[in-house]
Scaffold this motif. Sequence first.
Motif, PDB file in Angstrom:
ATOM      1  N   GLY A  13     -38.379  52.866  98.770  1.00 27.74           N
ATOM      2  CA  GLY A  13     -38.110  53.628  97.560  1.00 27.74           C
ATOM      3  C   GLY A  13     -39.332  53.962  96.717  1.00 27.74           C
ATOM      4  O   GLY A  13     -39.205  54.592  95.673  1.00 27.74           O
ATOM      5  N   SER A  41     -34.077  57.077 111.543  1.00 27.81           N
ATOM      6  CA  SER A  41     -33.188  57.931 112.341  1.00 27.81           C
ATOM      7  C   SER A  41     -32.129  58.621 111.475  1.00 27.81           C
ATOM      8  O   SER A  41     -31.331  59.396 111.977  1.00 27.81           O
ATOM      9  N   GLY A  42     -32.129  58.354 110.189  1.00 26.91           N
ATOM     10  CA  GLY A  42     -31.145  58.950 109.278  1.00 26.91           C
ATOM     11  C   GLY A  42     -31.552  60.331 108.792  1.00 26.91           C
ATOM     12  O   GLY A  42     -32.527  60.909 109.273  1.00 26.91           O
ATOM     13  N   PRO A  43     -30.798  60.860 107.817  1.00 24.19           N
ATOM     14  CA  PRO A  43     -31.025  62.226 107.353  1.00 24.19           C
ATOM     15  C   PRO A  43     -32.190  62.363 106.365  1.00 24.19           C
ATOM     16  O   PRO A  43     -32.598  63.493 106.059  1.00 24.19           O
ATOM     17  N   GLY A  44     -32.724  61.239 105.858  1.00 24.00           N
ATOM     18  CA  GLY A  44     -33.749  61.272 104.816  1.00 24.00           C
ATOM     19  C   GLY A  44     -34.960  62.143 105.132  1.00 24.00           C
ATOM     20  O   GLY A  44     -35.263  63.086 104.389  1.00 24.00           O
ATOM     21  N   LEU A  47     -34.300  65.899 105.098  1.00 23.29           N
ATOM     22  CA  LEU A  47     -34.049  66.407 103.749  1.00 23.29           C
ATOM     23  C   LEU A  47     -35.345  66.535 102.959  1.00 23.29           C
ATOM     24  O   LEU A  47     -35.574  67.545 102.281  1.00 23.29           O
ATOM     25  N   LEU A  48     -36.197  65.514 103.057  1.00 20.72           N
ATOM     26  CA  LEU A  48     -37.451  65.551 102.296  1.00 20.72           C
ATOM     27  C   LEU A  48     -38.389  66.643 102.813  1.00 20.72           C
ATOM     28  O   LEU A  48     -39.065  67.321 102.049  1.00 20.72           O
ATOM     29  N   PHE A  69     -38.072  59.817 115.795  1.00 14.69           N
ATOM     30  CA  PHE A  69     -37.778  58.924 116.920  1.00 14.69           C
ATOM     31  C   PHE A  69     -36.318  58.496 116.854  1.00 14.69           C
ATOM     32  O   PHE A  69     -35.850  58.040 115.813  1.00 14.69           O
ATOM     33  N   GLN A  70     -35.618  58.671 117.951  1.00 12.36           N
ATOM     34  CA  GLN A  70     -34.272  58.117 118.083  1.00 12.36           C
ATOM     35  C   GLN A  70     -34.379  57.125 119.233  1.00 12.36           C
ATOM     36  O   GLN A  70     -34.743  57.494 120.354  1.00 12.36           O
ATOM     37  N   CYS A  71     -34.066  55.897 118.947  1.00 11.73           N
ATOM     38  CA  CYS A  71     -34.272  54.846 119.931  1.00 11.73           C
ATOM     39  C   CYS A  71     -33.449  55.082 121.192  1.00 11.73           C
ATOM     40  O   CYS A  71     -33.933  54.870 122.303  1.00 11.73           O
ATOM     41  N   ASN A 135     -39.792  52.811 109.327  1.00 13.29           N
ATOM     42  CA  ASN A 135     -38.505  52.603 108.670  1.00 13.29           C
ATOM     43  C   ASN A 135     -38.620  51.532 107.598  1.00 13.29           C
ATOM     44  O   ASN A 135     -37.918  51.550 106.603  1.00 13.29           O
TER      45      ASN A 135
END
Lengths: 364, 364
Positions: A13, A41-44, A47-48, A69-71, A135
């Motif tokens: 944060g 792996s989320g939308p953050g 969006l940024l 990266f998506q594991c 992450n």
Amino acid sequence: MMAVILTFLGKGGTGRTTMAIATAKGLAAQGKRVLLATSDSGPGPSLLLGTPLTTTPTPVETNLKAVQFQCAALLESSWEQLKTLEAQYLRTPFFKNVYGQELGVLPGMDSALALNALREYDHSGDYDAIVYDGNNSQETLRMLGMPEILSWYIRRFRQVFLDSDLGKALSPFVQPIASTVLSVDISGDTFAGPTKEMSNVLEQGKSAVSDPNRVSAYLVTTEDEVARATASYLWGSAQQVGLTVGGILLNQSQQTSYLADSFAPLTVTAIPEAASNWETLIKALPDFSQATSAPRSISIDVARRHVTLFLPGFDKKQIKLTQYGPELTIEAGDQRRNILLPPSLTGQPVTGAKFQNGYLIVSL
Amino acid sequence: MMAVILTFLGKGGTGRTTMAIATAKGLAAQGKRVLLATSDSGPGPSLLLGTPLTTTPTPVETNLKAVQFQCAALLESSWEQLKTLEAQYLRTPFFKNVYGQELGVLPGMDSALALNALREYDHSGDYDAIVYDGNNSQETLRMLGMPEILSWYIRRFRQVFLDSDLGKALSPFVQPIASTVLSVDISGDTFAGPTKEMSNVLEQGKSAVSDPNRVSAYLVTTEDEVARATASYLWGSAQQVGLTVGGILLNQSQQTSYLADSFAPLTVTAIPEAASNWETLIKALPDFSQATSAPRSISIDVARRHVTLFLPGFDKKQIKLTQYGPELTIEAGDQRRNILLPPSLTGQPVTGAKFQNGYLIVSL
């Protein structure tokens, strides 16, 4: 030509991902070929960045590509590589009926696969700089500490196996089984073959992580007390995995002076509150090549018989030093670092240790 | 009597640790015996709690103890347990000359050891509730998904080994070597012995994670767009590891209504901006037993031949369904879930699948 790898450490944060994006954009604007890689792996990150990210590097603007990266996807392609490799060495491949698409993701795989992906992008020669957005900072440090720690495990357990009754009892069986079933010839040291290639990769990884011309980290904090304390802890923790911290970014604030003491000799750079006004953020960023003049994590003076470690952010009580056989073990920051001494110091007992101004000096 | 385990998921910096502390304090004030366990090895949790945390549960106030997991310390004690176990089964223990204090921490160990520590605290009978503060939400989900995925790996690779030429070729050798060297009698299935005990632990873990009377998660977000999108993604990701999400905490805000649609049927609770004014925070917290009425992650209707998964926060394109042998594999949220069908549906091909209002309904 290898890439420079930059990463940002700090409490969640505080703006790590924003700093990573601004840095990637800034370096690309300077004409460098940049890859922004995120492990979130989320939308953050999408969006940024204002553009959807995928699992393959996608052009975002001139000189800049970005990848998420998506594991699960990395695991699938690594599995296919493993099967190809296995098919070359084994007459009856073992894993041929297990499919990459069915493999579940276990803890630790994210980090191992992300590090391998970074290694491959680095070796591709396609990038001058890779900006890695982890992450979580503790996870990023575990990832970057992996080459050193994994090579320790291989070194240590190879010896344990060779010395053991089990190793001695198994060795007459291993050769005939290996040649009959696997149709490979394993003579002498059973471990030498597969580990040699692995060892090279690990040695390269270790030397890259400890070389600020190749890999460096910057701390991100806000004025918040917990964020500052976390940055300080991560500074020491980074040094403890051999990673050089090049400087501090104080986000959403202009008053850098009160941080100067606690983070000396690093430079504190103020980053104004600018949401995603990239121009403003990019202008505020420091020169990232300053990492090469920041204190290194370890130096060994053979003549004076000193091992010196820079471990800022810890007090004396948080550091434990032990000696096992030819190695020194330093425990700090929820990490253990095993230091293999150079030949002339191997086997010498520790005669003294002092901790001063963030430096641990061990005498042998 | 087992404990209830509560955890908080959300983007970093939204106040997960603060919510965990307030929840632990609130439950303790109700007379429950509470353990607050944090995986953040840095100074943050101690600063927020206002008392130094250590690696053993320490009383903080009436009914409340707190512990900070340090992976290096957990690894050391687990290693001693492993050596004790090994010495019981093997005539010549293999690891006796490797010391817990020298083991380095590799990625994934944090999660595996934290989960094992939670299991032990749970089984101790000393606590009515355990509040777990994870370092990072994706990591927490990997940790809680571990029993299910690890049991899949054991099930799958055991079969691969038994079916393989290697397994067939090795089996006549394994028994004599095992009885000679290890002085253990391994007859029939080489894998049955050590995995049986392991399987029980994993089965217990799986059923605990999927039972909201035992384990549940609450989402934490602020009004910030990235935080909200991340919470939504983590909702689906939690369901995908079998973990029930009980509700949403909207931190530092009072306007919950605009969130109601995107998180229905969960209840959104407003948490006022209150820094560490614990009284105010505790009063604002919801009734955490509402998790038992939240949608479960999976239900199987044998009569109608339906497998129904609740996967909110994803759109259709983000969900992949495949079938391998007796199992269905669902890919979503950078996770794979392998579903072993009940005997009457085993081997039946998928005849249809639809995704509606967050529910994936698979017909067999």
